[in-house]
Write a protein that holds these residues in place. Structure first.
Motif, mmCIF file in Angstrom:
data_model
loop_
_atom_site.group_PDB
_atom_site.id
_atom_site.type_symbol
_atom_site.label_atom_id
_atom_site.label_comp_id
_atom_site.label_asym_id
_atom_site.label_seq_id
_atom_site.Cartn_x
_atom_site.Cartn_y
_atom_site.Cartn_z
ATOM 1 N N ASN A 31 0.827 -1.204 0.000
ATOM 2 C CA ASN A 31 0.000 0.000 0.000
ATOM 3 C C ASN A 31 0.865 1.259 0.000
ATOM 4 N N LYS A 32 2.006 1.214 0.676
ATOM 5 C CA LYS A 32 2.888 2.389 0.710
ATOM 6 C C LYS A 32 3.384 2.738 -0.689
ATOM 7 N N LEU A 35 0.647 4.767 -2.105
ATOM 8 C CA LEU A 35 0.597 6.085 -1.470
ATOM 9 C C LEU A 35 1.721 6.982 -1.966
ATOM 10 N N PRO A 40 -1.051 13.522 -2.363
ATOM 11 C CA PRO A 40 -1.749 13.629 -1.077
ATOM 12 C C PRO A 40 -2.645 14.854 -0.976
ATOM 13 N N TYR A 46 -6.987 10.231 -1.055
ATOM 14 C CA TYR A 46 -5.835 9.739 -0.295
ATOM 15 C C TYR A 46 -6.297 9.003 0.963
ATOM 16 N N ILE A 50 -5.419 4.797 1.956
ATOM 17 C CA ILE A 50 -4.516 4.372 3.030
ATOM 18 C C ILE A 50 -4.911 3.016 3.615
ATOM 19 N N SER A 104 -9.863 3.459 -5.570
ATOM 20 C CA SER A 104 -9.089 3.824 -4.406
ATOM 21 C C SER A 104 -9.131 2.880 -3.221
#
Length: 398
Positions: A31-32, A35, A40, A46, A50, A104
């Motif tokens: 997931n990072k 991101l 952001p 956003y 997360i 998302s």
């Protein structure tokens, strides 16, 4: 569609809950990557993207919750024997193959799949490209759970087609689709409805309204508005439009007080011409399109109406048909509002944020349907089935 036993389905879900916990670090790491590649500044998107420890815990909880729910397939809805001796049962049955298109939120990859699987349907998951890495690792977890229990992985599949190929698939699917659930903007929904060859169940926009009646409790009203507007701006059940009855006692002072409190909470206040005259710090709405817009942002319209009837007419014209609230101590006026407002959920003296499967006691949800067929509101486990007639005879002819 092969029917899987309840015990087998629950064994898969038990495995899945354990695997999500074991793969927690991998899921958050993937997931990072998503991101890091995302802007952001688009706060609502956003926030949906997360995945942290709390989100993984939520995924595990959703799986466990569905595990503990009764199997929705094979329930007898009606049972009768006719004069001619025919014994007729109407029972719940799987849809077959469901396609869900969403943006998302990686947790949808868990919640949609766990519901479809327990309801004995295969599911194709078309997530947005912004969550690609997150969704791939979650699909891997699902496939491990299925394989552990001797089932094929095609029960739960991720589609990673680009937009153009997805559109081509909708026009001419390479396999049978029995239900499509588009969760996205108006363009996506319109395209799916135009080209789909099977039923489409729309998870529509929010654009939720709250009407402050002349008999509203003002302190309760302020609390409900702040919660509905600021608790989670990325949710489809967030509040966007506030209508205040001009017959409310101390109307002018209360409008200014509300706008001040909203701004102190970080909300940009837009206003109709009446409110703009009372509050010079508000921004006047110049374009009618604003009234149709779902903000997904710290922004709200505050406007004046002269009656309950005017409020009902305004809401039915502009809202997304999702959730609407009346703040009033007059139960008769509340009843009229709730009966005449054309929304999936209507409230008296409560926040629109409760339009959610978990908050309404439905459990995990596939979406919030704003369609009227075959179900409206949170799409939980019991709503993810269709029905079928079983007719038992002994040679009867007509």
């Amino acid at each position: 569609m092969e029917l899987i036993s309840t015990d087998k389905k629950n064994a898969v879900l038990k495995s899945m809950a354990r695997i999500l916990d074991e793969m927690r670090g991998e899921i958050i790491a993937e997931n990072k990557k998503d991101l890091d590649a995302f802007d952001p500044n688009d706060r609502a998107m956003y926030d949906r993207l997360i995945v942290n420890d709390a989100k993984v815990d939520g995924m595990i909880s959703a799986v466990n919750q569905v595990h503990d729910m009764p199997d929705p397939v094979g329930k007898v809805l009606a049972d009768r024997t006719l004069d001619n001796g025919l014994h007729i049962q109407n029972k719940t049955a799987p849809f077959g193959t469901i396609l869900i298109i969403y943006e998302s939120r990686p947790d949808v990859t868990i919640e949609a799949a766990v519901l479809a699987f327990k309801a004995n349907s295969k599911i194709l998951l078309k997530g947005g490209k912004e969550a690609k890495n997150s969704n791939i690792i979650l699909e891997k977890a699902w496939h491990k759970a299925l394989e552990e229990n001797g089932l094929k992985t095609d029960w739960i599949r991720l589609m990673t087609l680009p937009r153009e190929e997805t559109q081509a698939f909708l026009r001419n699917p390479s396999e049978q689709l029995d239900l499509i659930v588009p969760r996205g903007g108006e363009r996506l929904i319109s395209f799916v409805k135009e080209h789909a060859q099977c039923p489409v169940l729309v998870s529509g926009r929010g654009n939720n309204f709250l009407y402050v009646d002349k008999e509203a409790d003002w302190n309760k009203t302020l609390e409900v508005i702040l919660n509905a507007k600021t608790d989670k701006i990325s949710a489809c059940n967030a509040l966007d439009k506030i209508l205040i009855d001009e017959n409310l006692p101390e109307y002018k002072q209360k409008v200014v007080e509300l706008n001040t409190i909203l701004r102190e909470a970080g909300v940009e206040v837009l206003a109709d011409e009446h409110v703009a005259e009372l509050d010079s710090d508000s921004i006047k709405v110049e374009n009618e399109d604003t009234w149709y817009e779902e903000f997904l942002a710290m922004k709200s319209v505050v406007a004046t109406v002269d009656s309950l009837e005017n409020a009902i007419e305004t809401i039915n014209k502009y809202s997304g048909g999702h959730s609407s609230t009346i703040m009033t101590s007059n139960n008769d006026r509340a009843a009229k509002f709730m009966e005449q407002i054309d929304s999936a959920a209507v409230y008296q003296n409560a926040s629109t944020r409760f339009t959610d499967g978990g908050a309404m006691g439905v459990g995990a949800e596939l979406a919030i349907s704003t369609d009227k067929l075959h179900h409206r509101g949170p799409l939980g486990l019991d709503q993810l089935v269709t029905n079928k007639y079983y007719v038992y005879g002994d040679g009867q002819v007509r």
